[in-house]
Design a protein around this motif. Sequence first.
Motif, PDB file in Angstrom:
ATOM      1  N   ALA A 226       1.169  -1.443  -0.229  1.00  0.00           N
ATOM      2  CA  ALA A 226      -0.271  -0.760   0.034  1.00  0.00           C
ATOM      3  C   ALA A 226       1.306   0.990  -0.764  1.00  0.00           C
ATOM      4  N   ILE A 227       1.760   1.703   0.220  1.00  0.00           N
ATOM      5  CA  ILE A 227       3.390   2.708   0.475  1.00  0.00           C
ATOM      6  C   ILE A 227       3.687   2.136  -0.149  1.00  0.00           C
ATOM      7  N   THR A 228       3.624   1.563  -0.869  1.00  0.00           N
ATOM      8  CA  THR A 228       4.882   1.488  -2.005  1.00  0.00           C
ATOM      9  C   THR A 228       3.687   1.745  -3.053  1.00  0.00           C
ATOM     10  N   LYS A 229       3.046   1.643  -3.900  1.00  0.00           N
ATOM     11  CA  LYS A 229       2.072   2.332  -4.719  1.00  0.00           C
ATOM     12  C   LYS A 229       1.861   3.779  -4.078  1.00  0.00           C
ATOM     13  N   ARG A 230       1.533   4.041  -2.995  1.00  0.00           N
ATOM     14  CA  ARG A 230       1.008   5.747  -3.497  1.00  0.00           C
ATOM     15  C   ARG A 230       2.307   6.134  -3.152  1.00  0.00           C
ATOM     16  N   LEU A 231       3.898   5.753  -2.814  1.00  0.00           N
ATOM     17  CA  LEU A 231       4.889   6.247  -3.273  1.00  0.00           C
ATOM     18  C   LEU A 231       5.761   6.327  -4.649  1.00  0.00           C
ATOM     19  N   VAL A 232       5.126   5.503  -5.210  1.00  0.00           N
ATOM     20  CA  VAL A 232       4.888   5.192  -6.744  1.00  0.00           C
ATOM     21  C   VAL A 232       3.955   6.416  -7.216  1.00  0.00           C
ATOM     22  N   GLU A 233       3.038   6.652  -7.186  1.00  0.00           N
ATOM     23  CA  GLU A 233       1.922   7.900  -7.316  1.00  0.00           C
ATOM     24  C   GLU A 233       2.621   8.519  -6.875  1.00  0.00           C
ATOM     25  N   ALA A 234       3.067   9.655  -5.726  1.00  0.00           N
ATOM     26  CA  ALA A 234       3.565  10.233  -5.620  1.00  0.00           C
ATOM     27  C   ALA A 234       4.447  11.293  -5.945  1.00  0.00           C
ATOM     28  N   LEU A 235       5.691   9.501  -6.731  1.00  0.00           N
ATOM     29  CA  LEU A 235       6.463  10.773  -8.033  1.00  0.00           C
ATOM     30  C   LEU A 235       6.163  10.234  -9.031  1.00  0.00           C
ATOM     31  N   GLY A 236       4.618  10.340  -9.070  1.00  0.00           N
ATOM     32  CA  GLY A 236       4.146  10.974 -10.563  1.00  0.00           C
ATOM     33  C   GLY A 236       4.319   9.583 -11.541  1.00  0.00           C
ATOM     34  N   GLY A 237       4.353   8.428 -11.174  1.00  0.00           N
ATOM     35  CA  GLY A 237       4.458   6.847 -11.254  1.00  0.00           C
ATOM     36  C   GLY A 237       3.542   5.530 -11.516  1.00  0.00           C
ATOM     37  N   ARG A 238       3.564   4.436 -12.314  1.00  0.00           N
ATOM     38  CA  ARG A 238       2.396   3.382 -12.141  1.00  0.00           C
ATOM     39  C   ARG A 238       3.019   2.552 -11.901  1.00  0.00           C
ATOM     40  N   ILE A 239       1.814   1.551 -10.772  1.00  0.00           N
ATOM     41  CA  ILE A 239       2.989   0.195 -10.205  1.00  0.00           C
ATOM     42  C   ILE A 239       1.970  -1.009 -10.950  1.00  0.00           C
ATOM     43  N   ASN A 240       2.000  -1.987 -11.470  1.00  0.00           N
ATOM     44  CA  ASN A 240       0.746  -2.350 -11.793  1.00  0.00           C
ATOM     45  C   ASN A 240       1.738  -4.393 -11.466  1.00  0.00           C
ATOM     46  N   VAL A 241       0.664  -4.980 -11.402  1.00  0.00           N
ATOM     47  CA  VAL A 241       1.230  -6.445 -11.495  1.00  0.00           C
ATOM     48  C   VAL A 241       1.307  -7.659 -11.295  1.00  0.00           C
ATOM     49  N   THR A 242       1.771  -9.160 -12.235  1.00  0.00           N
ATOM     50  CA  THR A 242       1.478 -10.038 -13.246  1.00  0.00           C
ATOM     51  C   THR A 242       1.754 -11.422 -11.994  1.00  0.00           C
ATOM     52  N   SER A 243       0.821 -12.526 -12.080  1.00  0.00           N
ATOM     53  CA  SER A 243       0.746 -13.497 -11.279  1.00  0.00           C
ATOM     54  C   SER A 243       0.346 -14.727 -11.251  1.00  0.00           C
ATOM     55  N   VAL A 244       0.559 -15.503 -11.026  1.00  0.00           N
ATOM     56  CA  VAL A 244       0.235 -17.040 -11.168  1.00  0.00           C
ATOM     57  C   VAL A 244       0.224 -17.737 -10.036  1.00  0.00           C
ATOM     58  N   ALA A 245      -0.445 -18.329  -9.112  1.00  0.00           N
ATOM     59  CA  ALA A 245      -0.191 -18.773  -7.797  1.00  0.00           C
ATOM     60  C   ALA A 245       0.528 -20.077  -7.906  1.00  0.00           C
ATOM     61  N   GLY A 246       1.174 -20.254  -7.245  1.00  0.00           N
ATOM     62  CA  GLY A 246       2.152 -21.326  -7.794  1.00  0.00           C
ATOM     63  C   GLY A 246       3.728 -20.712  -8.642  1.00  0.00           C
ATOM     64  N   GLN A 247       3.924 -19.953  -9.139  1.00  0.00           N
ATOM     65  CA  GLN A 247       4.705 -20.049  -9.880  1.00  0.00           C
ATOM     66  C   GLN A 247       6.034 -18.366 -10.022  1.00  0.00           C
ATOM     67  N   GLY A 248       4.997 -17.794  -9.081  1.00  0.00           N
ATOM     68  CA  GLY A 248       5.591 -16.609  -9.288  1.00  0.00           C
ATOM     69  C   GLY A 248       4.889 -15.004  -9.592  1.00  0.00           C
ATOM     70  N   SER A 249       5.885 -13.880  -9.075  1.00  0.00           N
ATOM     71  CA  SER A 249       4.985 -12.791  -9.692  1.00  0.00           C
ATOM     72  C   SER A 249       6.123 -11.823 -10.458  1.00  0.00           C
ATOM     73  N   THR A 250       5.382 -10.528 -10.760  1.00  0.00           N
ATOM     74  CA  THR A 250       5.892  -9.851 -11.435  1.00  0.00           C
ATOM     75  C   THR A 250       4.987  -8.317 -10.774  1.00  0.00           C
ATOM     76  N   PHE A 251       6.506  -7.589 -10.026  1.00  0.00           N
ATOM     77  CA  PHE A 251       5.900  -6.476 -10.393  1.00  0.00           C
ATOM     78  C   PHE A 251       6.498  -5.452 -11.075  1.00  0.00           C
ATOM     79  N   CYS A 252       5.737  -4.711 -11.329  1.00  0.00           N
ATOM     80  CA  CYS A 252       6.986  -3.423 -12.835  1.00  0.00           C
ATOM     81  C   CYS A 252       5.901  -2.082 -12.215  1.00  0.00           C
ATOM     82  N   VAL A 253       6.900  -1.451 -11.692  1.00  0.00           N
ATOM     83  CA  VAL A 253       6.889   0.111 -11.684  1.00  0.00           C
ATOM     84  C   VAL A 253       7.652   1.085 -12.755  1.00  0.00           C
ATOM     85  N   THR A 254       7.226   1.509 -13.151  1.00  0.00           N
ATOM     86  CA  THR A 254       7.272   2.889 -14.634  1.00  0.00           C
ATOM     87  C   THR A 254       7.331   4.324 -13.674  1.00  0.00           C
ATOM     88  N   LEU A 255       8.555   4.973 -13.411  1.00  0.00           N
ATOM     89  CA  LEU A 255       8.364   6.318 -12.878  1.00  0.00           C
ATOM     90  C   LEU A 255       9.438   7.140 -14.615  1.00  0.00           C
TER      91      LEU A 255
END
Length: 626
Positions: free
Chosen positions: A288-317
């Motif tokens: 929750a803090i990470t998302k707000r920090l990204v937005e405060a810096l003018g950026g965006r964050i999204n996630v793609t994930s599959v249960a049991g296989q892993g996750s990828t968080f992408c931050v664009t600033l």
Amino acid sequence: MVGMEIGRLVPDFAGPVDGGFAEHLRTGEHQTTRRGAELLGRRSDGSEFPLEFGFSETVLGERRFFTSLVRDASARKKAEQALIEAKNAADAANRAKTEFLANMSHEIRNPMTGVMGYADILLERLHDPKDLECVHTIKDSGQYLLQIINDLLDLAKIEAQGLELEKEEIHLPNFLTDVYTLMEGAARAKALPLALKYEGIIPHKIESDSKRLRQILMNLLGNAVKFTHEGSAELTVHYDPERSELELKVSDSGIGMTEEQQQNLFKPFTQGDSSVSKAYGGTGLGLAITKRLVEALGGRINVTSVAGQGSTFCVTLPVGVVAGSAYRTIRSETKSPGLPEQTRGARVMIVEDQPEIRRLMELLITAAGGVVTAFASGVAALRAIEQNPDSVDVILMDIQMPHLDGYETTRRLRDQGFAKPIIAVTAGAMADDRAKCIAAGCDDYLSKPIDRAKLLEVIDRVAMPRQVVAGPLWSRQAELWPQNGNLDDVPVTDESAPQGQPQCRRVLVVDDRPVALNATKRLLEMHGFEVRAAATGDAAIRAATEFRPDYVFLDLALPDISGYEVFRRLKGNELLAHTRFIALSGHGPEENLRAQRAGFDAYFTKPVDIQEMEKLIRQTPPVETQ
């Protein structure tokens, strides 16, 4: 009212209306519209009310027609005022919440200094394993509470739009390497490879808020390591020059998430589901803090994930590239679990009489990239060092050995002139055990049973070449101590250098809370320092003048004089030109920058870890004077 003059409805305010109409006639512009003008009307009883007035022109041939509109704006103005009042109330509530949390943080941190301090005292005095387990639980719970406080403060500041962003010049490759290095230890402790990959050309220097950018990456990489048991984690960096955007991807092969879990992922106090919180701990505030920090810096964050296989968080600033900054392709790097590159290949001598423990340490160190020689007795180790003293970089010395124990073996090695690090390996880690090890000539100690991560960490630490700190500590430490003054990566003096010259540093501790003051004083005394204590600013000034301490740990919130004022007065005293001043505060990281600007040498957030205080004192010399 149709066909009548507007002045009959608003007799005292006809001037502005006539003026506007005359201006329209003067300009001669067609289809001119005067809408939204606000006036005050007057009712028959003399009361006033808001009006909206406007007119428009229609031309038919040579004739000009004007249409006027007068509307009672009372309901709209009332609704607008209600919205303004609601917004002001919400802003006031947010400010009150932030102030409340800041004050509560201060009030909680101060007694926590006593709790954590006396827990350290108990750890050095108790011997029963069950008692020690209880005290360790107290310390772990205290650290967990402090992390919750920090997260709540960050979240409150962001929601109240009170988060201050400071754009500065960042050397991007160095910055990313620092973050990578900080996280590599946690990955190594779990035997997880951690990769830092670059895609395309990367600008050397950008402009952004380094503190918040580091917080974002540490949160995401911390989660990647935390939720991954097998496989790997990686940080991928890409720069888009057309959009001037920096893309940071954190990927892992961990537990992953379902689509339902992803929907609630960035909400405060949410962590996938309750089973995740129970299994892995945490408050669910990090993302929750990470998302707000990204937005405060003018950026965006999204996630793609599959249960049991892993996750990828992408931050664009969006980032600014410093004028004249070079662009280049940077080599990616991956570190497998083990010793870091600078100490991989370290030559380690194991002196241990129990074959199973000796074999275990040998396997762990060899697998991590070290080179091992092992002996079953102190006598054999003495003989080997006497024949070839340069054959090892560090010795792991068992203390409880028959015939010639570790204490005496270490003393004899030091008498022979062996100056390289010796690490005591002992089944006890109490105050007297540690003191005996240090007195015998050991540089550090490890407790049995052997913990793989701690074993490799201590070899890495003592095998690294040490450098002497010159001048102010702040430029390096302020970057590494955002919350608790961690000194692990600060260049320090060689602890093994002053052999035969014990350093009895004089320390002044200033704190208005008796419990915290007494706990800190007693702990420092137990570690061999000469300590004076003061509970007020006046007492601190008198004590410093008489005692002439090498270090002053100064609480900033004193009852009689501000800690900043005490610092200003003491700093101007020529008798204290050699003294280093360390600020203490219960208000958290936000006080760090202010203390830095005031001229303090370092900063600690309460409660202070006694190990970090001791490390600073032992490893950082007083200021050199002419």
